[in-house]
Write a protein that holds these residues in place. Structure first.
Motif, mmCIF file in Angstrom:
data_model
loop_
_atom_site.group_PDB
_atom_site.id
_atom_site.type_symbol
_atom_site.label_atom_id
_atom_site.label_comp_id
_atom_site.label_asym_id
_atom_site.label_seq_id
_atom_site.Cartn_x
_atom_site.Cartn_y
_atom_site.Cartn_z
ATOM 1 N N LYS A 2 0.929 -1.328 0.002
ATOM 2 C CA LYS A 2 0.061 -0.170 0.008
ATOM 3 C C LYS A 2 0.877 1.213 0.033
ATOM 4 O O LYS A 2 0.544 2.212 -0.793
ATOM 5 N N LEU A 6 0.921 4.467 -2.806
ATOM 6 C CA LEU A 6 1.057 5.804 -2.392
ATOM 7 C C LEU A 6 2.140 6.613 -3.088
ATOM 8 O O LEU A 6 2.032 7.606 -3.673
ATOM 9 N N ASN A 35 -4.653 14.453 3.679
ATOM 10 C CA ASN A 35 -5.236 13.122 3.020
ATOM 11 C C ASN A 35 -4.284 12.096 2.978
ATOM 12 O O ASN A 35 -4.574 10.693 3.273
ATOM 13 N N GLN A 36 -3.080 12.470 2.646
ATOM 14 C CA GLN A 36 -1.892 11.491 2.667
ATOM 15 C C GLN A 36 -1.620 11.110 4.055
ATOM 16 O O GLN A 36 -1.354 9.711 4.139
ATOM 17 N N TYR A 39 -4.475 8.361 4.870
ATOM 18 C CA TYR A 39 -4.253 7.115 4.073
ATOM 19 C C TYR A 39 -3.510 6.391 4.663
ATOM 20 O O TYR A 39 -3.404 4.997 4.905
ATOM 21 N N GLN A 43 -3.855 2.590 6.696
ATOM 22 C CA GLN A 43 -2.991 1.379 6.029
ATOM 23 C C GLN A 43 -2.164 0.774 7.214
ATOM 24 O O GLN A 43 -2.082 -0.429 6.951
ATOM 25 N N ASP A 54 -7.220 1.403 -3.361
ATOM 26 C CA ASP A 54 -6.415 2.595 -3.750
ATOM 27 C C ASP A 54 -7.420 3.806 -4.249
ATOM 28 O O ASP A 54 -8.107 3.583 -5.214
ATOM 29 N N PRO A 55 -7.244 4.733 -3.374
ATOM 30 C CA PRO A 55 -8.079 6.126 -3.905
ATOM 31 C C PRO A 55 -7.792 6.541 -5.313
ATOM 32 O O PRO A 55 -6.550 6.288 -5.777
ATOM 33 N N LEU A 71 -12.772 5.449 2.767
ATOM 34 C CA LEU A 71 -11.676 4.329 2.865
ATOM 35 C C LEU A 71 -12.413 3.393 3.782
ATOM 36 O O LEU A 71 -11.722 2.128 3.950
#
Length: 411
Positions: A2, A6, A35-36, A39, A43, A54-55, A71
């Motif tokens: 994941k 990213l 948002n990172q 995410y 994870q 995955d967005p 998510l």
């Protein structure tokens, strides 16, 4: 994998931003950093992290709360987002329903179930049992929940139900219009009511516990238990019908006062990940006071959830030698525990991180805890519902009746 994905997102984005000869990498990273962070954190800690999709590239530019919700697993009914700006409300719990007497079948009314101490609702004079028919002269609908929870200063039209003895039917009577001040902060109470009642030869202790949060929660609970012991109560009624959970350490300490003292050090609950691996274990703790040898009656309902369900399930399983009963409606069935993660950007995410197992090692039932004695607290709504703690309040009255006669009352 994941995290690699990213990095690929960022790499592709960087290529797109530099394709015209201008390096805008820093601008992109700055715009999407919040948002990172969401995410990456999800994870690492989310209960269903393997299922996170995955967005899309554009999703990293959506509002934080919306990005977080994309998510979540479809079975997740526990995770939530906490905004940078705290959300205040009017401080009343209610249920919306279509006209219960069918005089005006298309009308919707809100029946107030509880009011928080110090809230705008309490200051306005709103009490349990009050019917609200309109807000700012606009009739309620089944989608009026948000407008009745929070907002600016408002005018609430109220009504009450009367019975016509001659005609033999119920009818509505328009009542006062109540002005309520804007949503504001207030200190939600954990232990809201504690009383002792004389029922035949029994002293019965009652306390309403709406959450396990608060730094002084255990001190307040100890004070109540000490009072019960001093008054030689033989039965204790613990009202958790509106308890939505709260601090798990406080819940463990609370439960420790309700089981025999010799159980200190044995399991209260265990939190496990999706693979059954233990993430956290909580034991019963030594407490100054204990009512583990008393008969305990839990009043529960559909708003009883999370750690409140853990308390009911674990205490019930741990008191083999002593009587424990549940009265009311089936609980919410939230067997997923969340954990708060504060971002560097002011907001917090509260994702599901584990499944909850009670003291007997069994997972909390997703269908909720079914009570020993099933009652609908709104059964008497046409005649008016009593204040919590009133001896005539439907669930409390029936609990007293069970204590006195060993069976529910009949109507």
């Amino acid at each position: 994998m994941k995290n690699r994905n990213l990095l690929i997102y960022i790499f592709i984005s960087v290529l797109a931003l530099t394709s015209c000869g201008e390096d805008r990498t820093n601008e992109y990273l700055e715009q999407t950093k919040e948002n990172q962070w969401i995410y990456t954190t999800m994870q690492e800690v989310y209960l269903w992290k393997e299922d996170i999709k995955d967005p899309e590239y554009s999703q990293f530019f959506t509002p934080n709360s919306k990005f977080f919700s994309t998510l979540l697993n479809k079975n997740d009914k526990a995770s939530f987002f906490t905004d940078i700006n705290p959300t205040y409300d009017y401080g009343m719990s209610f249920v919306l329903m279509r006209d219960p007497i069918a005089e005006k079948p298309s009308r919707v009314y809100a029946l107030v179930l509880s009011v928080e101490h110090g809230s705008p609702a309490e200051k306005a004079g709103i009490t349990r049992g009050k019917w609200i028919s309109a807000i700012n002269k606009k009739q309620l609908s089944t989608s009026s929940e948000k407008t009745l929870k929070q907002g600016d200063e408002a005018k609430l039209a109220t009504a009450y139900i009367e019975f016509d003895n001659e005609a033999g039917n119920y009818f509505w009577v328009e009542s006062d219009t109540i002005e309520i001040s804007p949503s504001a902060p207030y200190d939600a109470c954990g232990i809201c009511i504690d009383s002792i009642y004389a029922i035949r030869d029994n002293n019965v202790g009652y306390f309403l516990c709406n959450s396990f949060d608060g730094e002084d929660f255990i001190d307040k609970t100890n004070a109540v238990i000490e009072k019960f012991i001093a008054q030689k109560v033989t039965n204790v009624i613990i009202d958790l019908r509106y308890n939505g959970g709260g601090n798990i350490d406080n819940a463990a300490a609370f439960a420790s006062m309700l089981v025999p003292a010799e159980l200190a050090g044995t399991p209260f609950c265990t939190l496990k990940d999706n693979n059954g691996n233990t993430e956290n274990a909580y034991n019963y703790k030594e407490q100054q006071y204990s009512i583990g040898d008393k008969k305990i009656y839990f009043i529960i309902g559909e708003k009883t959830k999370g750690t409140a369900e853990l308390v009911v399930s674990s205490v019930n399983a741990s008191r083999d030698m002593y009587d424990t009963y549940t009265i009311g409606a089936t609980t919410a069935g939230v067997n997923i525990m969340t954990e708060e993660f504060k971002s560097p950007y002011g907001f917090a995410i509260n994702p599901a991180t584990s499944m909850a197992y009670s003291s007997n090692g069994e997972i909390l039932p997703a269908e909720g805890i079914k009570p020993d004695y099933m009652f609908d607290e709104l059964e008497q709504k046409k005649n008016g519902i009593y204040l919590l703690g009133d001896k005539q309040e439907f669930l409390l009255y029936n609990t007293f009746y069970i204590i006195e006669y060993g069976t529910p009352a009949t109507y």
